[in-house]
Design an enzyme around this catalytic site. Structure first.
Site, short mmCIF file in Angstrom:
data_model
loop_
_atom_site.label_atom_id
_atom_site.label_comp_id
_atom_site.label_asym_id
_atom_site.label_seq_id
_atom_site.Cartn_x
_atom_site.Cartn_y
_atom_site.Cartn_z
N CYS A 156 0.88 -1.18 0.00
CA CYS A 156 0.00 0.00 0.00
C CYS A 156 0.91 1.22 0.00
O CYS A 156 1.18 1.81 1.04
CB CYS A 156 -0.95 -0.01 1.19
SG CYS A 156 -0.32 -0.77 2.70
N ALA A 157 1.36 1.60 -1.18
CA ALA A 157 2.56 2.41 -1.33
C ALA A 157 2.33 3.92 -1.36
O ALA A 157 3.29 4.67 -1.22
CB ALA A 157 3.30 2.01 -2.62
N PRO B 89 1.89 7.83 -0.76
CA PRO B 89 2.15 8.50 -2.04
C PRO B 89 3.48 8.13 -2.70
O PRO B 89 3.84 8.70 -3.72
CB PRO B 89 2.13 9.98 -1.68
CG PRO B 89 2.64 10.00 -0.28
CD PRO B 89 2.13 8.75 0.38
N GLY B 90 4.25 7.21 -2.08
CA GLY B 90 5.38 6.66 -2.81
C GLY B 90 6.77 6.96 -2.29
O GLY B 90 7.76 6.56 -2.92
N GLY B 91 6.90 7.65 -1.17
CA GLY B 91 8.23 7.99 -0.66
C GLY B 91 9.07 6.77 -0.32
O GLY B 91 10.23 6.65 -0.75
N GLU C 7 -1.15 0.13 -5.06
CA GLU C 7 -1.92 1.16 -4.36
C GLU C 7 -3.37 1.02 -4.77
O GLU C 7 -3.69 0.74 -5.93
CB GLU C 7 -1.38 2.55 -4.71
CG GLU C 7 -2.17 3.72 -4.16
CD GLU C 7 -2.36 3.66 -2.65
OE1 GLU C 7 -3.48 3.96 -2.19
OE2 GLU C 7 -1.39 3.32 -1.94
N ASP D 140 -6.64 -3.60 -4.58
CA ASP D 140 -6.92 -3.64 -3.15
C ASP D 140 -5.89 -4.55 -2.48
O ASP D 140 -5.85 -5.75 -2.74
CB ASP D 140 -8.34 -4.17 -2.92
CG ASP D 140 -8.79 -4.00 -1.47
OD1 ASP D 140 -7.92 -4.01 -0.57
OD2 ASP D 140 -10.00 -3.88 -1.25
N ASP E 52 3.15 -0.64 4.73
CA ASP E 52 3.17 0.70 5.33
C ASP E 52 1.71 1.09 5.53
O ASP E 52 1.11 1.78 4.71
CB ASP E 52 3.89 1.67 4.40
CG ASP E 52 4.03 3.06 5.01
OD1 ASP E 52 3.86 3.20 6.22
OD2 ASP E 52 4.30 4.01 4.24
N CYS F 223 3.07 4.87 11.04
CA CYS F 223 3.53 6.15 11.56
C CYS F 223 2.64 6.53 12.74
O CYS F 223 2.08 7.61 12.80
CB CYS F 223 3.50 7.23 10.48
SG CYS F 223 4.33 8.74 11.01
#
Length: 502
Positions: free
Chosen positions: A308-309, A311-313, A333, A362, A380, A433
């Protein structure tokens, strides 16, 4: 005629002027004519506009750069607007309590646009190096421009009342009679449920002494309210830390691929503009580096998955790390829009010839669709974001305890899918996070209890600083918890699970 912050103006006999019974309705202000300005200065107006946009659902970190560009603010003016924006949003819990006292009415009875102006004024008076009289008069000028002449009188009266006491005196006033948690919540401007969750996370991390726990909690709350440095990542093979240092950054002592920008706009750095480098918290860098460094199945040309990437950082960092190990990263994603964001984030990697497979789907279903496929999987997981409150100040006011229930269900499903997608012998990194125990240790515990093919490995040796030494104070293991007040990172949680070979 005398000022009456809780109800406009009254005459010598105590009678209230009809037009001033509701703030914003009167024609007079309490500012002397000689002190009046036609409007607020551009930096304060930008702060107010961004705060209003955040109230309508925008994100400060996305809205503020656009507003600064539109207003053509640079240097000190941009810095002032930034501090004012983030500070007023971050500390609004304390400011609202003070404003209620000063205004003599609940903040719910103050028009939201006017309340935001008052928060801007309160932040200047209580937390910035702005002389009190200047903070009040400049904010009144802003109110006249954005709220109207009548409201400016109300704003003037409330701010003048706030200037009558010091920050410490106001904190004593608004916390009097509250229990310990509620008093900390007001003083440090966190919702009380968040304070309780953070205290529980610190206790789960091994602090059992109550006095030590309270000390650590205060340090954590203070760290949440301290403006963070701008952290940069040099994506391996595309940029170097030395290049960022040459552009004005300072090499990180924590992340081997990190740097800190002491001032200025990151977009002024060519490597950042070209997506060879990026703004990324050092905690986020460390979790990606840890997964890349872990020994998985030992096969050549491994296949990695970021489940589930968006926004890609982390995906951009993992892609470059995978390429250095002759491995390939697959990126997933659920949202088409966020998938497009990931492609833009990965553009420099893709243009350089690094193979990255990007798809939309999904993540909860991917394990069933591609079982026993990947050597390494990153989850993530979407979370409350309580670990990034210093960078996303609005998050503390948007999240509720009900969100935890919804998110933990999703987190458990994503972790289960990731374990299904991993090869026997493969690794799954579960990352949030947020330090909230329900989103971290409890999710991992449930996964281990529900399955007989999973073990949790000690992740601490994988966290290495720029000198190659193990990062200190990671907790008792086997999972890792980073902290703003300990590591000067977001409060990232990391667990490493291995799928057994049968």
């Amino acid at each position: 005629m005398s000022e009456n912050p809780s109800g406009g103006y009254r005459d010598a006999k105590g009678r209230q002027r009809p037009e001033s019974r509701r703030h914003g309705a009167g024609k007079r202000t309490a500012t002397r004519p000689a002190d009046r300005r036609r409007g607020g200065d551009p930096a304060r107006k930008v702060a107010w506009q961004v705060i209003r946009a955040v109230a309508d659902g925008a994100y400060a970190n996305l809205e503020l750069p656009k507003a600064l560009r539109t207003a053509e603010l640079h240097g000190r003016d941009a810095g002032f607007a930034t501090e004012l924006t983030y500070g007023a949003i971050r500390m609004r819990g304390l400011y609202d309590a003070i404003i209620e006292f000063a205004a003599g009415r609940p903040v719910s009875q103050i028009d939201p646009p006017v309340l935001d102006t008052l928060r801007i004024g309160a932040h200047q008076i209580l937390n910035m190096r702005v002389p009190a009289h200047a903070a009040a008069s400049e904010t009144v000028a802003l109110a006249r421009e954005v709220n109207g002449a009548g409201a400016s009188g109300f704003v003037n009266a409330v701010l003048r009342r706030i200037t009558e006491r010091t920050r410490e005196e106001w904190i004593a006033e608004v916390t009097a009679g509250r229990d310990r948690i509620d008093a900390l919540a007001v003083e440090h401007s966190h919702p009380a449920w968040v304070v309780r969750a953070l205290r529980g996370a610190l206790r789960a991390g091994g602090i059992t002494d109550d006095a030590e726990l309270d000390t650590a909690l205060v340090k954590l709350l203070e760290a949440d309210n301290a403006p963070p440095a701008v952290s940069l990542v040099a994506r391996p093979g595309l940029a170097t830390v030395a290049e960022l240092v040459e552009a004005g950054a300072e090499a990180s002592t924590l992340s081997p691929v990190g740097a800190t920008l002491p001032g200025g706009d990151p977009a002024d750095i060519p490597a950042v503009r070209q997506t060879r480098a990026a703004v990324q918290d050092e905690g986020s860098q460390l979790v990606a580096l840890a997964l890349a460094a872990a020994d998985a199945t030992g096969t050549d040309a491994e296949e990695w998955l970021d489940l589930c990437a968006g926004p890609g950082g982390k995906a951009a960092l993992l892609a470059t790390l995978a390429a250095q190990q002759d491995s390939v990263l697959f990126v997933n994603e659920v949202s088409e829009h966020r998938t497009d964001l990931i492609r833009r984030t990965l553009s420099a990697a893709i243009d350089s010839g690094i193979e990255v497979m990007v798809g939309t789907g999904d993540g909860r279903e991917l394990g069933a669709e591609e079982p026993d496929t990947y050597d390494k999987v990153l989850v993530d997981a979407p979370c409350t974001g309580l670990g990034a409150l210093r960078r996303r100040p609005e998050a503390r006011w948007r999240r509720t305890p009900a969100d935890v229930t919804t998110l933990t269900r999703l987190q458990g499903e994503l972790l289960g899918s990731a374990l299904d997608a991993a090869k026997p012998g493969g690794l799954v990194a579960y990352v949030t996070c947020s330090p909230h125990v329900a989103e971290t240790a409890e999710i991992v515990r449930a996964a281990v209890e529900d399955r007989d093919d999973v073990t949790v490995e000690d992740a601490r040796p994988l966290f290495r600083d720029a000198a190659g030494e193990q990062v200190a104070d990671l907790g008792d293991g086997p999972t890792v918890q980073l902290w703003p007040h300990v590591h000067n990172t977001d409060a990232m949680f990391f667990a490493l699970l291995r799928k057994k070979i049968r």
